[in-house]
Motif scaffolding. Structure first.
Motif, PDB file in Angstrom:
ATOM      1  N   LYS A   1       7.606  20.814  69.028  1.00 10.25           N
ATOM      2  CA  LYS A   1       7.531  18.940  69.561  1.00 10.25           C
ATOM      3  C   LYS A   1       9.105  19.088  70.126  1.00 10.25           C
ATOM      4  N   MET A   2       9.043  18.203  71.285  1.00  8.61           N
ATOM      5  CA  MET A   2      10.107  17.624  72.384  1.00  8.61           C
ATOM      6  C   MET A   2      10.498  15.709  72.545  1.00  8.61           C
ATOM      7  N   SER A   3      11.846  15.931  71.930  1.00 10.78           N
ATOM      8  CA  SER A   3      12.328  13.993  72.700  1.00 10.78           C
ATOM      9  C   SER A   3      13.267  14.081  73.361  1.00 10.78           C
ATOM     10  N   LEU A   4      12.338  13.491  74.960  1.00 14.53           N
ATOM     11  CA  LEU A   4      12.833  13.500  76.022  1.00 14.53           C
ATOM     12  C   LEU A   4      13.057  12.115  76.378  1.00 14.53           C
ATOM     13  N   PHE A   5      14.330  12.021  76.818  1.00 13.47           N
ATOM     14  CA  PHE A   5      14.792  10.839  77.992  1.00 13.47           C
ATOM     15  C   PHE A   5      15.454  10.191  76.548  1.00 13.47           C
ATOM     16  N   GLY A   6      16.262   9.835  75.969  1.00 20.30           N
ATOM     17  CA  GLY A   6      16.575   9.376  74.530  1.00 20.30           C
ATOM     18  C   GLY A   6      15.279   9.461  73.295  1.00 20.30           C
ATOM     19  N   GLY A   7      14.498   9.990  73.180  1.00 23.91           N
ATOM     20  CA  GLY A   7      13.443   9.265  72.772  1.00 23.91           C
ATOM     21  C   GLY A   7      12.428   8.910  72.877  1.00 23.91           C
TER      22      GLY A   7
ATOM     23  N   GLU B   1      -3.429  22.381  72.035  1.00 25.25           N
ATOM     24  CA  GLU B   1      -3.891  20.968  71.514  1.00 25.25           C
ATOM     25  C   GLU B   1      -2.436  19.946  72.409  1.00 25.25           C
ATOM     26  N   VAL B   2      -2.453  19.360  73.266  1.00 28.22           N
ATOM     27  CA  VAL B   2      -1.701  18.965  73.713  1.00 28.22           C
ATOM     28  C   VAL B   2      -1.663  17.512  73.780  1.00 28.22           C
ATOM     29  N   ASP B   3      -1.062  16.563  73.048  1.00 25.34           N
ATOM     30  CA  ASP B   3      -0.208  15.852  73.443  1.00 25.34           C
ATOM     31  C   ASP B   3       1.111  15.102  74.084  1.00 25.34           C
ATOM     32  N   ILE B   4       1.225  14.060  75.185  1.00 25.54           N
ATOM     33  CA  ILE B   4       2.378  13.519  75.554  1.00 25.54           C
ATOM     34  C   ILE B   4       2.057  11.563  75.319  1.00 25.54           C
ATOM     35  N   SER B   5       3.018  11.221  74.629  1.00 25.05           N
ATOM     36  CA  SER B   5       2.904  10.230  75.712  1.00 25.05           C
ATOM     37  C   SER B   5       5.092   9.544  75.288  1.00 25.05           C
ATOM     38  N   GLY B   6       4.756   8.128  76.105  1.00 23.08           N
ATOM     39  CA  GLY B   6       5.961   7.559  76.622  1.00 23.08           C
ATOM     40  C   GLY B   6       6.086   6.969  77.737  1.00 23.08           C
TER      41      GLY B   6
END
Length: 810
Positions: free
Chosen positions: A624-630, A668-673
């Motif tokens: 899991k990754m949380s980028l650009f300040g979440g 599975e790959v999920d990216i959102s934001g």
């Protein structure tokens, strides 16, 4: 075989006269001790979150606070580079945590009406007027459920663990579809929302009247969840839904007997102190007309009594011949803040929907029959179904301290339905003549009662932090069903001549008496070592009983079905374990091992004996990754999932057969934001290898499941001042070919659906008016949904469709 919705299709759930022990537990909890529930939310102003922020630079501390609380912060380093903070350690609400972090720093904060918080200089004798510093501001929302929140990102979810843990510290794959996505895509039902999640596909829908999904290769059995309660209530309206949370795999074992593929949980809108009113009017292709209203606010000056009211009226025809849907929906909610740490919530829901049940088209050879997608193969004068739902739920929450909380919830759902349906049983592929059967439920009231009591807490032992959960759950479903099931006249699929049978003098010939109850107790402890390693362990013990009786034939009655009842008891412990290693705030590695108890004691064999319990087992690992300040989140997972004692309904019959064991594995790959200023994105991909390992059809692929699938959806808000208020969106949803039945005798073709959106919020109306137009299946391709696992029930997807709307909010 039809799946009569009245016997397979709940909502918020509570109190049965025969279940006095539920009420007794409720009274005991109330007497002994509510902290306001947040409807399974991301951290809000009243939630407590554990912080571990060392003393030092305020700039770095604000970044850590952003990640740990779920509030996205941005700052100008030059403005605060020389400012220090003493840090923040312990459990705090968002506001108390931020105030403590900023203590003696020269800055404070305030919350405006839109839910943002601005950091500004404190008032001092040398600086009598506070100076607002827009360079240091909250760019996300303090309350993620604030109406109008445009973010595609959520950092917390409690569906997977029944506690408000950050997703980065949750050793499971969880995806959240917030309200902004539902509004951008003008979603009307759950199927519209789950297209944004990898590895989740629509199953059979009876023409949209019910909703079943395939998650990681296994179907959900027409069971969704609403605020954590199991519902088998047909199609669920999204009118009062704040967000949709999807938990994948057998890690859903905290919810008891459940399919191992995962669960879909609809989180409802909660009453807010800040007044908000909106009215939305939709117009669309095929006579679609939908009106929605949403109102919330305080009922007294002290804001201790809050309300919310959601209303929907839906009336639409269909591209399918004779198809239609009409629905009235109203959902009032009241929140009473008895004390700062005690709260009651009362929710009611009423839904009245009529529609035409539709089994779609049939297979011919190795593919769907080449007939017009509008072709209806039922009986238009007979197949008119209706369902009414009455749901009442009560929630009591009390916080003993900042660390310990108890939450008790009870719910009752009454469903009354009539669902006449004509369906195919066998096709003469040479002549095109389809043999059919007619089914009609007569008396079909069903009561569902549910209750849960959860205790959550945090404590430290020898420097080790513990986040613990202990709980109890009860569910009881009580149904009495009378129905007619007889042969119907055949129809030619190429040249249909409708010919309804006469029911004159025909009474009920099938009777079912069903009592299903289960109790479950569960526990979980997630410990944190060295602030980077999180280890979760626990499990759930279920004991369930089912008293089922079924008889068929003329001259029989419900009393005969009751007399034929046989009681089956089932008990099992399902363990769960997980681990998260988080070397940095923005990166987590996770893994889990779980077992789950499936929907046991619901399927019978040809002799009327209950099949053995279905058992799920899963191994999963991911990043899991949380980028650009979440502002941008991603989840990549690999899983290996097995389901034993798998049963499949025999087409045209009331019984099932056990095909042994099935396995699903994949990536599975999920990216959102937000990937850039004004640009929000959802990107998914799934590789799903789902096969039957033992039993009938060994080696075959599970039906309705494509090996490859993916989607991309993007929305761009124009940044030019002259064009501000104008937004564009577009997306494509792709699925590989997949078998339509367990025997793999035919394939549904691969497909790609292209959608688009344009929206404008005129400046003259102070952004209170929104004009929006959505287009679906722009290329007008032939699309197909799910099947019942046979050759006679293929859902037909929508053709090119347009939906426009006008929304007014204040």
């Amino acid at each position: 075989m039809p799946r009569p919705i009245q016997s397979t299709i709940t909502q918020f759930h509570c109190i049965h006269s025969s279940q006095t022990r539920i009420l007794a537990v409720a009274l005991l909890v109330i007497c002994l001790s509510g902290h306001p529930p947040t409807a399974q939310a991301q951290a809000t102003a009243m939630d407590t979150v554990h912080y571990n922020i060392p003393q030092g630079s305020l700039e770095q501390a604000l970044g850590l606070f952003s990640r740990q609380s779920g509030v996205a912060l941005s700052s100008d380093a030059d403005k605060i580079k020389d400012t220090a903070t003493s840090g923040l350690k312990g459990n705090y609400s968002v506001e108390m945590g931020l105030a403590t972090l900023l203590k003696n720093s020269g800055f404070t904060f305030e919350k405006n009406a839109a839910g943002y918080v601005l950091v500004q200089a404190q008032v001092t004798t040398n600086n009598p007027a506070p100076a607002t510093l827009p360079e240091v501001k909250v760019t996300g929302f303090m309350d993620p459920d604030t109406p109008g929140n445009p973010s595609y990102t959520r950092t917390n979810s409690s569906t997977a663990t029944k506690s408000n843990l950050p997703l980065m510290k949750t050793p499971m794959s969880v995806q959240v579809i917030p309200r902004a996505v539902l509004e951008d895509q003008q979603a009307v039902q759950v199927e519209d929302a789950i297209r944004n999640v990898s590895g989740v596909f629509p199953g059979f829908t009876f023409g949209g009247f019910a909703e079943e999904f395939m998650i990681r290769g296994f179907n959900t059995g027409f069971a969704n969840y609403r605020d954590g309660f199991r519902t088998q209530a047909g199609r669920l309206s999204l009118a009062n839904i704040e967000r949709v949370e999807v938990v994948k795999g057998a890690t859903t074992n905290l919810y008891g007997r459940i399919e191992p593929g995962g669960l879909i949980n609809l989180v409802t809108k909660r009453p807010q102190a800040q007044s908000h009113y909106s009215l939305n009017q939709q117009f669309g292709s095929f006579g679609q007309y939908q009106t929605r209203a949403d109102a919330t606010g305080a009922l007294n000056e002290s804001e201790t009594l809050l309300y919310r009211l959601n209303f929907e009226y839906l009336n639409k025809d269909s591209f399918r011949d004779f198809g239609f849907s009409k629905r009235y929906f109203v959902a009032p909610s009241v929140t009473w803040k008895v004390a700062p740490n005690t709260q009651f919530d009362l929710d009611f829901m009423y839904s009245d929907e009529t529609s035409r049940e539709d089994y779609g088209i049939v297979a011919l050879g190795n593919r769907p029959a080449k007939v017009p997608r509008s072709r209806f193969l039922g009986e238009p004068t007979m197949d008119r179904a209706s369902h009414k739902f009455y749901n009442t739920a009560l929630t009591f929450t009390h916080a003993f301290s900042a660390d310990w909380q108890v939450r008790a919830r009870f719910s009752h759902l009454l469903r009354v339905g009539v669902d006449p349906q004509t369906y195919g049983t066998s096709l003469d592929e040479t002549t095109g003549m389809l043999q059919r059967r007619f089914f009609r439920g007569l008396k079909s009231p069903e009561d569902t009662y549910q209750g849960t009591v959860d205790v959550t807490g945090r404590f430290n032992t020898a420097g080790i932090e513990h986040n613990v959960l202990a709980g109890w759950e009860y569910q009881g479903r009580f149904g009495r069903f009378e129905s007619i099931s007889i042969d119907a006249n055949p129809i030619n699929i190429f040249n249909p001549q409708y010919n309804p049978i006469s029911l004159e003098g025909i009474g009920p010939n099938r009777f079912s008496h069903s009592n299903r109850e289960w109790n479950g107790v569960y526990f979980q402890d997630q410990i944190t070592l060295f602030d980077k390693l999180h280890i979760m362990g626990g499990g759930r013990y279920d004991w369930a009983t089912q008293n089922n009786g079924f008889v068929s034939g003329e001259g029989l009655s419900l009393a005969d079905a009751k007399a034929a009842s046989s009681k089956v008891t089932d008990a099992r412990f399902s363990p769960r374990a997980g681990i998260v290693f988080q070397p940095w705030e923005w990166l987590s590695f996770y893994g889990n091992y779980v077992q789950s108890l499936g929907n046991a004691n619901t399927a019978i064999d040809a002799s009327g004996n209950t099949l053995r319990s279905q058992i799920g087992e899963q191994l999963e690992g991911g990043i899991k990754m949380s980028l650009f300040g979440g502002r941008l989140n991603s989840n990549v997972a690999y899983y290996h999932l097995t389901k034993k004692n798998l049963s499949v309904r025999v087409p045209g019959q009331l019984f099932s057969v056990a095909i042994g064991e099935a396995r699903s594995q994949g990536v599975e790959v999920d990216i959102s934001g937000q990937v850039a200023q004004g640009l929000d994105l959802i990107l998914t991909y799934a590789y799903t290898d789902a096969k039957i390992l033992e039993g009938n059809n060994k080696g075959n692929q599970l039906f309705n499941v494509p090996k490859h699938s993916g989607s991309v959806w993007a929305r761009y808000d124009m940044q030019n001042e002259a064009l501000r208020g104008l937004s564009f969106g577009a997306g494509v949803y792709v699925r590989d070919k997949r078998p339509g039945d367990t025997a793999n005798t035919y394939l549904l073709p691969s497909e790609a659906r292209v959608d688009a959106m344009v929206r404008y919020r005129p400046k003259l109306m102070k952004s209170r008016v929104t004009l929006q137009l959505n287009a679906y299946n722009l290329t007008n391709d032939n699309l197909f949904g799910g099947t019942l696992g046979d050759r006679n029930s293929i859902t037909v997807g929508m053709p090119r469709t347009f939906v426009g709307s006008i929304n007014y909010a204040m």
